[in-house]
Structures are given as structure tokens and as C-alpha cells.
Design a protein around this motif. Structure first.
Motif, PDB file in Angstrom:
ATOM      1  N   UNK A   1       0.828  -1.205   0.000  1.00 31.13           N
ATOM      2  CA  UNK A   1       0.000   0.000   0.000  1.00 31.13           C
ATOM      3  C   UNK A   1       0.861   1.253   0.000  1.00 31.13           C
ATOM      4  N   UNK A   2       1.861   1.277   0.853  1.00 27.15           N
ATOM      5  CA  UNK A   2       2.767   2.425   0.901  1.00 27.15           C
ATOM      6  C   UNK A   2       3.474   2.611  -0.442  1.00 27.15           C
ATOM      7  N   UNK A   3       3.954   1.519  -0.999  1.00 24.72           N
ATOM      8  CA  UNK A   3       4.718   1.603  -2.244  1.00 24.72           C
ATOM      9  C   UNK A   3       3.850   2.118  -3.392  1.00 24.72           C
ATOM     10  N   UNK A   4       2.627   1.620  -3.478  1.00 24.02           N
ATOM     11  CA  UNK A   4       1.756   2.056  -4.569  1.00 24.02           C
ATOM     12  C   UNK A   4       1.301   3.492  -4.380  1.00 24.02           C
ATOM     13  N   UNK A   5       1.259   3.948  -3.119  1.00 30.37           N
ATOM     14  CA  UNK A   5       0.967   5.357  -2.896  1.00 30.37           C
ATOM     15  C   UNK A   5       2.046   6.256  -3.469  1.00 30.37           C
ATOM     16  N   UNK A   6       3.300   5.801  -3.382  1.00 32.72           N
ATOM     17  CA  UNK A   6       4.417   6.573  -3.917  1.00 32.72           C
ATOM     18  C   UNK A   6       4.624   6.339  -5.407  1.00 32.72           C
ATOM     19  N   UNK A   7       4.283   5.119  -5.864  1.00 27.79           N
ATOM     20  CA  UNK A   7       4.558   4.746  -7.262  1.00 27.79           C
ATOM     21  C   UNK A   7       3.304   4.095  -7.876  1.00 27.79           C
ATOM     22  N   UNK A   8       2.233   4.851  -8.092  1.00 28.99           N
ATOM     23  CA  UNK A   8       1.001   4.255  -8.624  1.00 28.99           C
ATOM     24  C   UNK A   8       1.181   3.622 -10.003  1.00 28.99           C
ATOM     25  N   UNK A   9       2.209   4.046 -10.745  1.00 33.99           N
ATOM     26  CA  UNK A   9       2.453   3.480 -12.069  1.00 33.99           C
ATOM     27  C   UNK A   9       2.966   2.039 -11.992  1.00 33.99           C
ATOM     28  N   UNK A  10       3.341   1.570 -10.807  1.00 34.63           N
ATOM     29  CA  UNK A  10       3.855   0.205 -10.642  1.00 34.63           C
ATOM     30  C   UNK A  10       2.793  -0.764 -10.122  1.00 34.63           C
ATOM     31  N   UNK A  11       1.548  -0.373 -10.235  1.00 28.95           N
ATOM     32  CA  UNK A  11       0.451  -1.218  -9.738  1.00 28.95           C
ATOM     33  C   UNK A  11       0.170  -2.342 -10.735  1.00 28.95           C
ATOM     34  N   UNK A  12       1.069  -3.315 -10.789  1.00 26.41           N
ATOM     35  CA  UNK A  12       0.892  -4.458 -11.687  1.00 26.41           C
ATOM     36  C   UNK A  12      -0.253  -5.333 -11.199  1.00 26.41           C
ATOM     37  N   UNK A  13      -0.783  -6.150 -12.105  1.00 25.95           N
ATOM     38  CA  UNK A  13      -1.879  -7.047 -11.741  1.00 25.95           C
ATOM     39  C   UNK A  13      -1.436  -8.016 -10.642  1.00 25.95           C
ATOM     40  N   UNK A  14      -0.215  -8.541 -10.751  1.00 28.58           N
ATOM     41  CA  UNK A  14       0.265  -9.500  -9.751  1.00 28.58           C
ATOM     42  C   UNK A  14       0.365  -8.855  -8.377  1.00 28.58           C
ATOM     43  N   UNK A  15       0.834  -7.613  -8.325  1.00 32.55           N
ATOM     44  CA  UNK A  15       0.963  -6.915  -7.058  1.00 32.55           C
ATOM     45  C   UNK A  15      -0.414  -6.657  -6.449  1.00 32.55           C
ATOM     46  N   UNK A  16      -1.340  -6.257  -7.267  1.00 33.31           N
ATOM     47  CA  UNK A  16      -2.690  -5.992  -6.782  1.00 33.31           C
ATOM     48  C   UNK A  16      -3.352  -7.267  -6.272  1.00 33.31           C
TER      49      UNK A  16
END
Length: 773
Positions: free
Chosen positions: A473-488
Motif C-alpha cells: 500500500x505504501x509503495x503504490x501510494x508513492x509509485x502508482x504506475x507500478x500497480x501491476x496485476x500480480x501486485x494488486x
């Protein structure tokens, strides 16, 4: 704050209506669940000093508009009013329009509090609680009573025109429903009795279980009386909930027959200034993945054109929608696209304003159910109708269960950002430790996974999952462009599992299955949904659950958590025993050890019945393996008999083609799995189906999971074998058999092929109108 009280509105609803603007913004920021939100509010309250007033009821009026709600907390010593919001991750990424909405809510509560206690000024505080760390971020403002009164007046004035419209609509609706007439010349046999029982349940605020046979018109027979009861019982809303899409279509057809579909939105005059508003607003709720116009785009204004400026265009879209009144999936989509807004989120908004909502059962019973949340927030008196309710036990178990897949973690670790390496590594080590401590080999018997029911929750795994969820959650807040399907997907799994872990108890179990090296699955599986569903039934003013297979009553009362005063009632069958020839082949055993020996007599029975009376038949088996073996034997022995078969993972188009083959005047035997897509919920009247063969008692497999389920149900209810095996099996049998006789003129044959059908205790649970030979 003067004026007589008239239309009532909750503070949150008022602010959602008047204080939202700008874009929809659902970037990847998973919100806390309702349960987590409640726990977070309780935590903040416990931290406050003596004299702190939590859940403070406040109300006031402005020019006939009654506004009320519960403020989260007030500290008299500090003269500080708090609005508590739970969140995950970095607060800085919260959208400005979301923060503005929170200030609006606490400001309205502030105005109500000043008026109630004669305060000249007040400190307003937004308390943001990070549910992962427990850290509070507090934002404050000082406000005078004059400022707060002016703000309150502004919000109320923005809402007053809508409130007046809603009050007029309620009057028109109740007047029309008071005069509502049954849409046909006469009731079907049994339908009037059904309608009377539903009306009595609504009048007494009771929960009712109705076992009613197919063919009497259950959908219309439940909707009509509940709509008639709405004005007299002061019901605000009716929810008609189904298990599958066809059930929603039947409900919408019944509502159209009752007049709800006239002047539907999307017709030439719908929503026009001269159009007469419909007295009954009907909304169909559709799943997000089916309603989304841009499934490949993120849900925020920078990515999706229907999210950009959503709240700015929402008022016009909302007005057009309620003016039309009939909002099935197609009509709702037409209104949304005409106004450039998202159909799914327009539907979520309209759930506040429509009289009848038709949708899936998850909208009331799921942990984050939309309709249940709205009913609580607005103090609705809601009438609940649940179709095909025999499926609710299994559906609810699924709602309150979760799984973790070890392979998903392994794939993600290879491609995850470096910042997530440490929390993912800790989770991987917990996986290894869990499998090692469980003492499991790489697999069980050949072709079967190793399996073990754990003694309890693996605390180390749960802690590691919480760390992973927080880190992602923290990482995607800083880097929303890295929200891959696997991560989600991993984040969703982690959140679902940890949320259920927080309420783990004897209603659930934790198990581990190992399919090979690095291929383990950890499950948190609900066994007794009653603990989760009981509050949902209590929240409804009345609830009616109906199906052709709701016996025995105690099974559903116990597992669904129905109120003690729940009434069970059976509608007499309109069918005569002469319509259905029922035979038991007690010389056949379909037990696993006897499967091979059973094939020849089963095939002989199918062929002989087909020879005596050619036509369309369905043959049901306990598994695809059994089905395929019987099909092969029939084709070898009787190649002249036309056949078709259900297949594993059958897609919707293939299912439709399978059913389309059952044409009047045609012939053949369709092979299907008991409990599958063709064992219930399909309608093949007349010559489209003249018989069924059932070569199984429908019992769930005898395996470690079902044995653990049996033990748990025996400990809690004293009925382990019945609740885990016999009753669910016979429900499937009776549902499948119900495909044969669909109307008063149908005639057919049912062959039950297993010696256990001849047992007294089994025959006692078959429908009473069957004349079993």
C-alpha cells in the motif's frame, strides 16, 4: 435552524449530496473494511480521556428539512468535536475533494452541536487513524457558531429542492402502491397463499422461510405483497436479491408486470421535463466488471473519461435517472453515457434513491455490502426478499472465506520492486516454516494434494501478511504506475485473509493443501455463516427467504443465523402425483467402490426409458469422471441415442447452446453434473424435458475437509452427518428433479438410481407430492 420537521436526511447523505465535486478517484488505495473502521473508531475512543462522548446523537432542522446522525466524538473539556476516519498508507495521497467532504461532515455536526448546547464556538478536528500502525494524524480548525450555522444553511438549501422532490415522490409512491392490483386475472394455484404469508411477515416484522414449488410464480407472488405492504408498514426500501443473473431478469419482468417498467428510462419521453415521474423507482445493480466501460483503465480522472468530473456531472445524471424511474442495466447505462459518467458508480449513487433494488445477495450479506451500509447510515426500514435461498449457506461461506496461493508469491518475488523485497522475503520464509511445521509431504496420494486442517491460525503468517499489505500500500501510494496485476492480486489476497483472521472463531477453520513443491494453498474457510449473517437479518425490517428446497427448517435456521421467531411455511404443491412417475432403482449402488459395476445397469435404464418414451432427458451424475464413464458406455452400447454433455469449465455460450438443443419435438439425453449449471435455475417446460435420471445421492465427497466440517457442525448443533452430508445432498437431488415438472400440464419421469433412496429416512425428505414406486 428552524422550521417544522419534514423530510429526514442523514448528515453523511446530506454531505455526499452537496459537498462532493471533481473527479472520481479510486486509485489503488484499498480502504479499511467496515469491521476495521468500527474497530478503529473504538480504538480512538478508548484513547480519549474521561468524559469523552463517543457516538454522540445530534439532530436539527432547517426549513422543514430534518438532519441527524451520530458524531464520532466530543471532548467537552477541550470543546473539540471529532470526525474519525480510518485509512491505510500515506495520508498525503488522499484526494482534495475527499478531504473537503470530511470537513463538510464535521462542520454540519458542529452546527448541530452548537445549536444543541448553546456553544459560541467549537474546535473541529479530523482524526485520521492508520489502521496498520495505529498512528493518528489530527487536523483542526476553529469555528464560530455563526460560521457553522451559515455552512449548515448553505448545505441544506442545496438539498431542499431534492428533499421536496423526494417527499412528493414518497407520497406518490405510497398512494400508487396502496392501489396496486395483481397484474393477472387470477392467482396461480398456491400463489395467493404465498402472497398472503409474505404480507403477514411484512406486517409483523418477521423473518419467513417459504418452501414453495416451482411453477407457482414465486417471484411475482413475493414482490406483489411486499410492495402492497410498503406504505402501510412504512417501508423505505425493498431489496430483491438473487443468486444468479437469470433470477434478476425474472424479478425485473415481475416488476414490469406490476407497472414499474412503464415509461422506462431510455424511452423517448423518459427524463424529459414533461414526463410524468414513475411512482416506483426500480434499479438493477450490476457487478463492476460487467458495468465498466473502460476495463483496461484505472478508475480516476486522469485515466478514465467517465471518472473525470464525475461529481460535477452527477447531479444532472441523477435527476434524469430518477425522472425515468426504470433503471435496469441497459437503461442505467444509457443515462450514464448521456451524461458522461460511469454507469457502475452512478448505480451505486442511485441505490440511495430507488425504492426497489434488484441485485446479487452480496449487496446485503457481504462484509462490505452496499445496501446494508446504506440502510444503517439512513435508518431505513427495508424489506428483504431472497430468491433461491437454499444456495445462501454456500454463497455466504464463500463471502467469509479466503485463500493464499504460495505460487502467486513466488511469481511476484521475481518481478517485484526492490523496495518490497524484505517484506516479501519474510512472507516466503513464513510459507516455508508453515509447510515444514505442518509435517506435510509434497503431495498426498497420487493425483491428490497433501491436506491438513491446522489447529488454529498461523500467527507468524498473519503478521507477515499484514506487513506485506502495509508495504505494498505504501509503495503504490508513492509509485502508482507500478500497480501491476500480480501486485494488486497479492494485496487483495493479503487484505482479505487478514481481515477474516481478525474475526477467526469456531465458525471457521484454517487448512493447508500442498500440491507439490512451492505449490501450497492456505485457506481460511467459513463453516457456519450464521455468526456473520445474523446481524444482517436483524437489520432488515422483514425478510422472506424462498425456494423449492428449504427443508428441514432447522438446517437453514441454524446455519444462516435466522431470528428465533423465524416462521417456516410450505406452500402446497399445485402438481398431482400422476404428473410425475418416480421410480427407485434400489439394485444400483453409486458409491465410489461400486461405480464401475453401476455403469451397465445405469445405461440399460437410460436406454430402456428412452425406448419406451422417446424425448428429451437429463441424466445427472456426481462428478465429471462418473459422467464421462457413463456417457462412453451409452455411446458404445446404444450409438443410435442422441447425446450431449456438460463439460468442465463450460463457458456461457456453450451452456446456452446445450440448453438450446432441448427443442419441442426433439430427442436425446443430456448428461450433467448434479449441483452444476443445469441442475437448477433452468426452465425446460413441456416437451423440452420429459424426464430425469439421478445417479447419485448428491453427498459431498468424504474427505478430510468435509469430515472436519462434520465434526464442527456436530459440536455446535449436534447434527454433523445431516448438516455436512445428507441435507445438502438431497437439496441438490430435489432441485435437479424439479427441472421435469414446470407447469400444470407437464408430465414426466424421474428415476432415482441408488439403493439409499429406498431408505425410510431418505424417502421422508423427498417432496410429499411425489408418489414413489
Amino acid at each position: 435552524m428552524s422550521g417544522e420537521t419534514g423530510y429526514r436526511v442523514a448528515v453523511r447523505t446530506l454531505c455526499d449530496f452537496t459537498a462532493r465535486e471533481g473527479d472520481l478517484d479510486y486509485r489503488f488505495t484499498p480502504a479499511p473494511s467496515a469491521r476495521e473502521g468500527i474497530a478503529g473508531h473504538a480504538l480512538v475512543s478508548r484513547r480519549r480521556g474521561e468524559g469523552y462522548e463517543a457516538e454522540l446523537p445530534l439532530s436539527g432542522a432547517f426549513e422543514g428539512l430534518k438532519v441527524g446522525g451520530r458524531a464520532d466524538g466530543y471532548d467537552p473539556a477541550a470543546n473539540r468535536l471529532e470526525e474519525v476516519k480510518t485509512h491505510r498508507g500515506r495520508l498525503e495521497r488522499m484526494a482534495d475533494n475527499q478531504r473537503a467532504l470530511h470537513w463538510a461532515q464535521v462542520s454540519v455536526y458542529g452546527a448541530l452541536l452548537c445549536a444543541d448546547r448553546g456553544l459560541a464556538s467549537l474546535t473541529l478536528a479530523l482524526v485520521y487513524l492508520d489502521i496498520t500502525t495505529g498512528r493518528e494524524t489530527v487536523l483542526t480548525r476553529e469555528a464560530s457558531v455563526e460560521e457553522l450555522e451559515a455552512f449548515f444553511a448553505t448545505q441544506c438549501r442545496r438539498f431542499l429542492a431534492w428533499a421536496a422532490q423526494e417527499a412528493r415522490h414518497r407520497e406518490r409512491r405510497d398512494a400508487a402502491l396502496g392501489e396496486l392490483a395483481f397484474p393477472h386475472d387470477r392467482f396461480r394455484l398456491g400463489q395467493r397463499d404465498l402472497a398472503e404469508s409474505v404480507y403477514k411477515a411484512a406486517s409483523t416484522g418477521r423473518c419467513l422461510l417459504v418452501q414453495a414449488p416451482t411453477g407457482i410464480g414465486k417471484t411475482l407472488g413475493t414482490l406483489f405483497p411486499l410492495l402492497k405492504a410498503m406504505p402501510r408498514q412504512g417501508l423505505d426500501r425493498v431489496a430483491f436479491l438473487t443468486m444468479k443473473t437469470p433470477g434478476r431478469r425474472l424479478a425485473l419482468d415481475a416488476l414490469a408486470a406490476l407497472g414499474g417498467g412503464e415509461g422506462a428510462a431510455g424511452s423517448p419521453d423518459a427524463g424529459s421535463p414533461d414526463a410524468t415521474p414513475r411512482p416506483l423507482r426500480v434499479l438493477e445493480l450490476t457487478a463492476r466488471d460487467k458495468a465498466c466501460e473502460y476495463p483496461d483503465r484505472a478508475c480516476h480522472g486522469e485515466a478514465c473519461p467517465l471518472a473525470a468530473g464525475f461529481y460535477d456531472r452527477l447531479p444532472a445524471a441523477r435527476q434524469a435517472a430518477v425522472a425515468g424511474g426504470w433503471l435496469d442495466r441497459e437503461a442505467l447505462r444509457a443515462v450514464a453515457l448521456d451524461h458522461g459518467v460511469c454507469p457502475y458508480y452512478l448505480g451505486q449513487e442511485l441505490a440511495r434513491w430507488c425504492d426497489v433494488v434488484v441485485g446479487d445477495v452480496n449487496h446485503w450479506f457481504d462484509a462490505n455490502a452496499l445496501l446494508h451500509g446504506l440502510a444503517r447510515a439512513n435508518d431505513w426500514r427495508l424489506g428483504l426478499l431472497v430468491d433461491e435461498a437454499h444456495n445462501l449457506v454456500e454463497r455466504a461461506r464463500g463471502m467469509y472465506s479466503a485463500e493464499l496461493d504460495q505460487r502467486r508469491l513466488a511469481r511476484l518475488r521475481r518481478e517485484a520492486p526492490g523496495a518490497l523485497a524484505r517484506p516479501l522475503g519474510r512472507l516466503a520464509r513464513q510459507w516455508q516454516a508453515l509447510v515444514r511445521e505442518a509435517g506435510m509431504s509434497e503431495a498426498g496420494a497420487p493425483g491428490r494434494p497433501g491436506y491438513r486442517v491446522l489447529d488454529g491460525l498461523p500467527d507468524g503468517m498473519v503478521a507477515a501478511l499484514q506487513g506485506v499489505a502495509s508495504a505494498i500500500t505504501e509503495h503504490l501510494g508513492e509509485h502508482p504506475d507500478q500497480a501491476s496485476l500480480a501486485l494488486q492480486e497479492l494485496l487483495f489476497e493479503a487484505l482479505a485473509f487478514t481481515r477474516l483472521a481478525a474475526s477467526f472463531g469456531d465458525h471457521s477453520l484454517c487448512d493447508l493443501a500442498r500440491h507439490g513443491r512451492g505449490r501450497a494453498v492456505l485457506g481460511l474457510r467459513n463453516l457456519v455463516p450464521a455468526d456473520f449473517l445474523a446481524p444482517r437479518f436483524a437489520a432488515a425490517q422483514s425478510a422472506v427467504l424462498f425456494s423449492a428446497t428449504l427443508s428441514p427448517a432447522h438446517y437453514h435456521r441454524d446455519l444462516l443465523g435466522l431470528p428465533v421467531a423465524t416462521v417456516w411455511w410450505e406452500v402446497a404443491s399445485p402438481f398431482a402425483a400422476e404428473q410425475l412417475e418416480v421410480r427407485i432403482r434400489a439394485d444400483i449402488s453409486t458409491r465410489l467402490r461400486d461405480r464401475e459395476a453401476s455403469l451397465s445397469p445405469i445405461v440399460a435404464e437410460l436406454a430402456e426409458q428412452y425406448r419406451r418414451r422417446p424425448g428429451h432427458y437429463l441424466a445427472f451424475f456426481s462428478s465429471f469422471v462418473y459422467l464421462e464413464a457413463a456417457l462412453a458406455r451409452l455411446q458404445e452400447a446404444h450409438p443410435e441415442i442422441p447425446v450431449r454433455a456438460q463439460t468442465r469449465g463450460m463457458r456461457e455460450a456453450a451452456r446456452d447452446a446445450f440448453l438450446a438443443g432441448f427443442t419441442p419435438g426433439g430427442q436425446g439425453i443430456g448428461f450433467a453434473v448434479l449441483g452444476g449449471a443445469f441442475a437448477e435455475g433452468i426452465d425446460l417446460p413441456g416437451e423440452r424435458l420429459i424426464g430425469a435420471f439421478i445417479a447419485t445421492l448428491g453427498l459431498p465427497p468424504f474427505d478430510p475437509f468435509n469430515e472436519a466440517l462434520k465434526a464442527r457442525l456436530a459440536a455446535r448443533f449436534g447434527r454433523g452427518d445431516d448438516y455436512a452430508y445428507r441435507i445438502p445432498g438431497l437439496i441438490k437431488v430435489v432441485q435437479a428433479a424439479g427441472r421435469v415438472i414446470r407447469g400444470p400440464d407437464d408430465e414426466g419421469t424421474l428415476v432415482l438410481m441408488d439403493d439409499r433412496f429406498a431408505r425410510r429416512e431418505v424417502r421422508a425428505r423427498l417432496p410429499g407430492w411425489w408418489a414413489v414406486e
